[in-house]
Scaffold this active site. Structure first.
Site, PDB file in Angstrom:
ATOM      1  N   HIS A 108       0.830  -1.133   0.075  1.00 52.54           N
ATOM      2  CA  HIS A 108       0.068   0.106  -0.112  1.00 52.54           C
ATOM      3  C   HIS A 108       1.040   1.236  -0.155  1.00 52.54           C
ATOM      4  O   HIS A 108       2.148   1.223   0.199  1.00 52.54           O
ATOM      5  CB  HIS A 108      -0.781   0.017   1.440  1.00 52.54           C
ATOM      6  CG  HIS A 108      -1.828  -1.066   1.060  1.00 52.54           C
ATOM      7  ND1 HIS A 108      -3.156  -1.050   2.132  1.00 52.54           N
ATOM      8  CD2 HIS A 108      -2.196  -2.140   0.307  1.00 52.54           C
ATOM      9  CE1 HIS A 108      -3.779  -2.248   1.900  1.00 52.54           C
ATOM     10  NE2 HIS A 108      -3.399  -2.729   0.826  1.00 52.54           N
ATOM     11  N   GLU A 110       0.962   3.818   1.695  1.00 54.14           N
ATOM     12  CA  GLU A 110       1.299   4.247   3.032  1.00 54.14           C
ATOM     13  C   GLU A 110       2.598   3.391   3.585  1.00 54.14           C
ATOM     14  O   GLU A 110       3.493   4.092   4.092  1.00 54.14           O
ATOM     15  CB  GLU A 110       0.253   4.082   4.083  1.00 54.14           C
ATOM     16  CG  GLU A 110      -1.051   5.090   3.899  1.00 54.14           C
ATOM     17  CD  GLU A 110      -2.067   4.327   3.240  1.00 54.14           C
ATOM     18  OE1 GLU A 110      -1.730   3.450   2.333  1.00 54.14           O
ATOM     19  OE2 GLU A 110      -3.179   4.208   3.440  1.00 54.14           O
ATOM     20  N   CYS A 127      -6.229   1.861   5.806  1.00 51.06           N
ATOM     21  CA  CYS A 127      -6.733   0.565   6.187  1.00 51.06           C
ATOM     22  C   CYS A 127      -6.250   0.094   7.520  1.00 51.06           C
ATOM     23  O   CYS A 127      -5.290   0.779   8.179  1.00 51.06           O
ATOM     24  CB  CYS A 127      -6.477  -0.594   5.182  1.00 51.06           C
ATOM     25  SG  CYS A 127      -4.693  -1.132   5.074  1.00 51.06           S
ATOM     26  N   CYS A 175      -2.388  -0.097   7.557  1.00 50.75           N
ATOM     27  CA  CYS A 175      -1.533   1.163   7.138  1.00 50.75           C
ATOM     28  C   CYS A 175      -1.850   2.115   8.478  1.00 50.75           C
ATOM     29  O   CYS A 175      -0.888   2.821   8.904  1.00 50.75           O
ATOM     30  CB  CYS A 175      -1.935   1.890   6.037  1.00 50.75           C
ATOM     31  SG  CYS A 175      -1.553   0.944   4.669  1.00 50.75           S
TER      32      CYS A 175
HETATM   33 ZN   LIG Z   1      -3.419   0.146   3.744  1.00 50.07          ZN
END
Ligand SMILES: [Zn+2]
Length: 171
Positions: free
Chosen positions: A72, A74, A103, A106
């Site tokens: 991801h 992040e 999420c 992250c």
């Molecule tokens: Zn994430």
């Protein structure tokens, strides 16, 4: 110091928790998000600013590109920022700026990295863990809780995401 959220002039920078230009940083994150579309990843971008507001690292979502469920934006940006910051894994005083609400992974990574704040654009009612579905970043049971600033240039982020999912829908 000019406060980017309220526009008020502060005599003392310490009065304002937001002494970084989050609007400009979000602009860069939105550019990174748009780039992710080009290689088929959901358009999400992230930048990490150091305690002085300078850019430490930036990344786009590369989950499809790398075939990595943890790639991801992040996580990639936090990893690169820690390498650039030079304080081991700690990102004390840093700001994570991301186009979509983080999420659980992250949000958890931002807590573990000890960032001072998480700034995000659009809410993610289906998976958001910074207030929507869960609130991993401000759980009072944790001893480090980043400040959260939500809704920065949210409509631009939501527009990118809507266009991405519209294009993917089979005819
Ligand atoms: Zn994430």
């Amino acid at each position: 110091m000019l406060c980017p959220t309220g526009g008020a002039e502060h005599q003392d920078a310490g009065e304002c928790l937001l002494t970084v230009d989050v609007d400009a940083a979000m602009g860069r994150a939105l550019e990174l998000a748009a780039a992710a579309r080009e290689w088929g990843d959901t358009p999400i971008g992230a930048v990490v600013l150091g305690p002085d507001g300078g850019l430490l690292a930036e990344a786009a979502n590369e989950r499809e590109k790398r075939g990595d469920p943890t790639a991801h934006a992040e996580v990639l940006a936090l990893r690169a920022a820690a390498a650039a910051h030079g304080d081991g894994w700690r990102l004390t005083g840093a700001t994570l700026v991301v186009t979509l609400e983080p999420c659980t992974m992250c949000a958890g990574a931002s807590v573990l990295a000890r960032v001072a704040r998480v700034v995000y654009g659009a809410d993610d009612p289906k998976a958001g863990a910074a207030g929507s579905l869960w609130d991993v970043v401000r759980d009072r049971r944790l001893n480090h809780r980043p400040e959260v600033v939500a809704g920065v240039r949210a409509e631009e982020s939501a527009t990118l995401l809507r266009a991405f999912f519209r294009d993917r829908r089979p005819l």
